[in-house]
Design an enzyme around this catalytic site. Structure first.
Site, PDB file in Angstrom:
ATOM      1  N   CYS A 198       7.888  -0.901   3.717  1.00  0.00           N
ATOM      2  CA  CYS A 198       6.731  -1.839   4.075  1.00  0.00           C
ATOM      3  C   CYS A 198       5.763  -1.736   3.286  1.00  0.00           C
ATOM      4  O   CYS A 198       4.998  -0.779   4.475  1.00  0.00           O
ATOM      5  CB  CYS A 198       7.299  -1.816   5.456  1.00  0.00           C
ATOM      6  SG  CYS A 198       6.069  -3.296   6.517  1.00  0.00           S
ATOM      7  N   CYS A 245       3.168  -1.488   6.526  1.00  0.00           N
ATOM      8  CA  CYS A 245       2.653  -0.030   7.397  1.00  0.00           C
ATOM      9  C   CYS A 245       2.273   0.734   6.769  1.00  0.00           C
ATOM     10  O   CYS A 245       1.662   1.603   7.844  1.00  0.00           O
ATOM     11  CB  CYS A 245       4.458  -0.367   8.216  1.00  0.00           C
ATOM     12  SG  CYS A 245       5.554  -1.611   8.207  1.00  0.00           S
TER      13      CYS A 245
END
Length: 109
Positions: free
Chosen positions: A34, A37
């Protein structure tokens, strides 16, 4: 973990580390794949350092800890949950600013 102040939460330690915590806890639900993230990582590290001794801050890898992910119906990452007294006090989905997260932690004190 990137910072000495950021804890690693797992299916095995979640109840003890998060739900039974005396103060507020910020949980960053994330995944290695991600990109947002990863971009949020430095913000989480800074908050963890700033709140050392006042609040717990940690990450939970959604790929390795399916039980907690299912319990809180995490369907997108990054998702950030702030717990107070074992209950979700605030939920953020997606990128969030440091100021927003700090205000939410302060409100959960």
């Amino acid at each position: 973990m990137a910072s000495e102040h950021v804890r690693e939460f797992t299916d095995q330690n979640f109840d003890a580390e998060v739900l039974a915590a005396a103060g507020p806890v910020l949980v960053d639900f994330w995944a290695e794949w991600c990109t947002p993230c990863i971009m949020l990582g430095p913000t989480i590290d800074k908050i963890a350092a700033d709140y050392a001794g006042k609040a717990k801050v940690g990450k939970l890898d959604i790929e390795s800890n399916r039980s907690v992910v299912e319990r809180y119906a995490i369907s997108a990452v990054p998702t950030l949950l702030i717990f107070r007294n074992g209950e979700v006090a605030q939920k953020f989905v997606g990128m969030k600013r440091e100021d927003d997260l700090k205000r939410a932690i302060d409100a959960a004190q």
